[in-house]
Design a protein around this motif. Structure first.
Motif, PDB file in Angstrom:
ATOM      1  N   LYS A  24       0.839  -1.188   0.000  1.00  0.00           N
ATOM      2  CA  LYS A  24       0.000   0.000   0.000  1.00  0.00           C
ATOM      3  C   LYS A  24       0.879   1.245   0.000  1.00  0.00           C
ATOM      4  O   LYS A  24       1.787   1.396   0.803  1.00  0.00           O
ATOM      5  CB  LYS A  24      -0.911   0.016   1.230  1.00  0.00           C
ATOM      6  CG  LYS A  24      -1.774   1.273   1.337  1.00  0.00           C
ATOM      7  CD  LYS A  24      -2.662   1.208   2.558  1.00  0.00           C
ATOM      8  CE  LYS A  24      -3.411   2.511   2.796  1.00  0.00           C
ATOM      9  NZ  LYS A  24      -4.347   2.825   1.695  1.00  0.00           N
ATOM     10  N   GLU A  28      -1.949   6.826  -0.851  1.00  0.00           N
ATOM     11  CA  GLU A  28      -3.337   6.398  -1.002  1.00  0.00           C
ATOM     12  C   GLU A  28      -4.184   6.929   0.151  1.00  0.00           C
ATOM     13  O   GLU A  28      -4.742   6.184   0.960  1.00  0.00           O
ATOM     14  CB  GLU A  28      -3.402   4.868  -1.072  1.00  0.00           C
ATOM     15  CG  GLU A  28      -2.785   4.299  -2.344  1.00  0.00           C
ATOM     16  CD  GLU A  28      -2.637   2.786  -2.288  1.00  0.00           C
ATOM     17  OE1 GLU A  28      -3.315   2.159  -1.437  1.00  0.00           O
ATOM     18  OE2 GLU A  28      -1.843   2.238  -3.063  1.00  0.00           O
ATOM     19  N   ASP A  69      -6.418   3.135  -4.150  1.00  0.00           N
ATOM     20  CA  ASP A  69      -5.486   2.033  -4.373  1.00  0.00           C
ATOM     21  C   ASP A  69      -5.616   1.382  -5.748  1.00  0.00           C
ATOM     22  O   ASP A  69      -4.794   0.560  -6.133  1.00  0.00           O
ATOM     23  CB  ASP A  69      -5.633   0.970  -3.275  1.00  0.00           C
ATOM     24  CG  ASP A  69      -7.042   0.397  -3.200  1.00  0.00           C
ATOM     25  OD1 ASP A  69      -7.875   0.779  -4.047  1.00  0.00           O
ATOM     26  OD2 ASP A  69      -7.304  -0.426  -2.313  1.00  0.00           O
TER      27      ASP A  69
END
Length: 278
Positions: A24, A28, A69
């Protein structure tokens, strides 16, 4: 042997979970554009001038941007103007950041991360890279104003009704758009209460309702602004009529003793039900 197999399987699962979490990107999240600069160079074309107008309009007043994402992005400003696009951070050249806003164009930026007072990543500085006719510089600050544990009001699913249709709509389509707008308002007022904000904004709602401490009213002068959500004036008038009749269907305004926003929510729920059944 069986115990060893279970051990290896467990480790693989944990490793995959760790890899999924670690992949990740720190970008984001939602940011507020706290400063923007859009400049034309000497080699600017008429097209660049048009893009400058569009960027200025989009960034001009309390614009929030969210990087998702799935490489998509959304923008929402204080006047209710909404835009979507894509983004990427070049994995091989970490200092390069790309944004492509639909109907405007793609920009490549030189990226710089900055920490806040707590020592954690808080600011994202984006400056045009290899700009020819147009220079766009942005200062972004992490800001979760439109987010709560329950909802994300910067998502496309929460804002699709803001996108002006390319052709006339049926009454059912207009009704669906109006209900989606009311749903946004309901989520927004719930967010205001959940996060205990002391004030709220009305301009991003783009709604002809006027909100007072003692109730709600509908303002015909707002129809010109409301028209931006629909194909033409006639479709906007149909939507306005739904909101007008929905408000008139309430005999006694359902005020709340705790907050104004809960009173608005009570009324909007009744209006939504009326429109849904109309």
């Amino acid at each position: 042997m069986k115990t060893r197999l279970v051990y290896l399987t467990t480790n693989i699962i944990l490793l995959l979970l760790f890899m999924g979490c670690s992949s990740k990107s720190k970008y984001e999240v939602a940011f507020k554009i706290v400063k923007h600069e859009v400049l034309l160079t000497e080699s600017a074309s008429n097209k660049d001038s048009l893009f400058k107008e569009q960027y200025d309009l989009l960034f001009e007043d309390e614009t929030f941007i969210k990087f998702f994402d799935n490489d998509s992005l959304t923008l929402l400003n204080n006047h209710g103007l909404f835009a979507v696009g894509t983004w990427s951070n070049n994995p091989t050249t970490d200092s390069i950041f790309f944004m492509n806003i639909n109907n405007i164009g793609k920009i490549s930026f030189l990226k710089q991360d900055e920490e806040g007072e707590g020592g954690e990543f808080e600011y994202l500085v984006l400056k045009s890279k290899s700009a020819k006719g147009l220079i766009v510089n942005l200062l972004l600050k992490k800001d979760y104003y439109y987010e709560s544990k329950k909802t994300d009001l910067l998502s496309v699913s929460s804002n699709w009704w803001r996108v002006k249709p390319t052709k006339k709509e049926t009454k059912d389509q207009i009704k669906k758009r109006v209900i989606a707008q009311i749903d946004f308002m309901l989520k927004y007022f719930e967010l205001i209460d959940d996060k205990q904000y002391t004030t709220f904004k009305t301009t991003p709602l783009i709604c002809p309702y006027s909100l007072y401490s003692t109730g709600m009213d509908i303002n015909p002068s707002e129809l010109t602004e409301y028209n931006k959500l629909f194909y033409d004036y006639d479709d906007a008038a149909t939507a306005y009529e739904l909101l007008d009749k929905g408000l008139k269907s309430i005999s006694v305004y359902p005020a709340d003793s705790e907050t104004f926003t809960k009173g608005y929510s009570n009324a909007l729920k009744e209006i939504r039900k009326f429109i849904e059944l109309s």
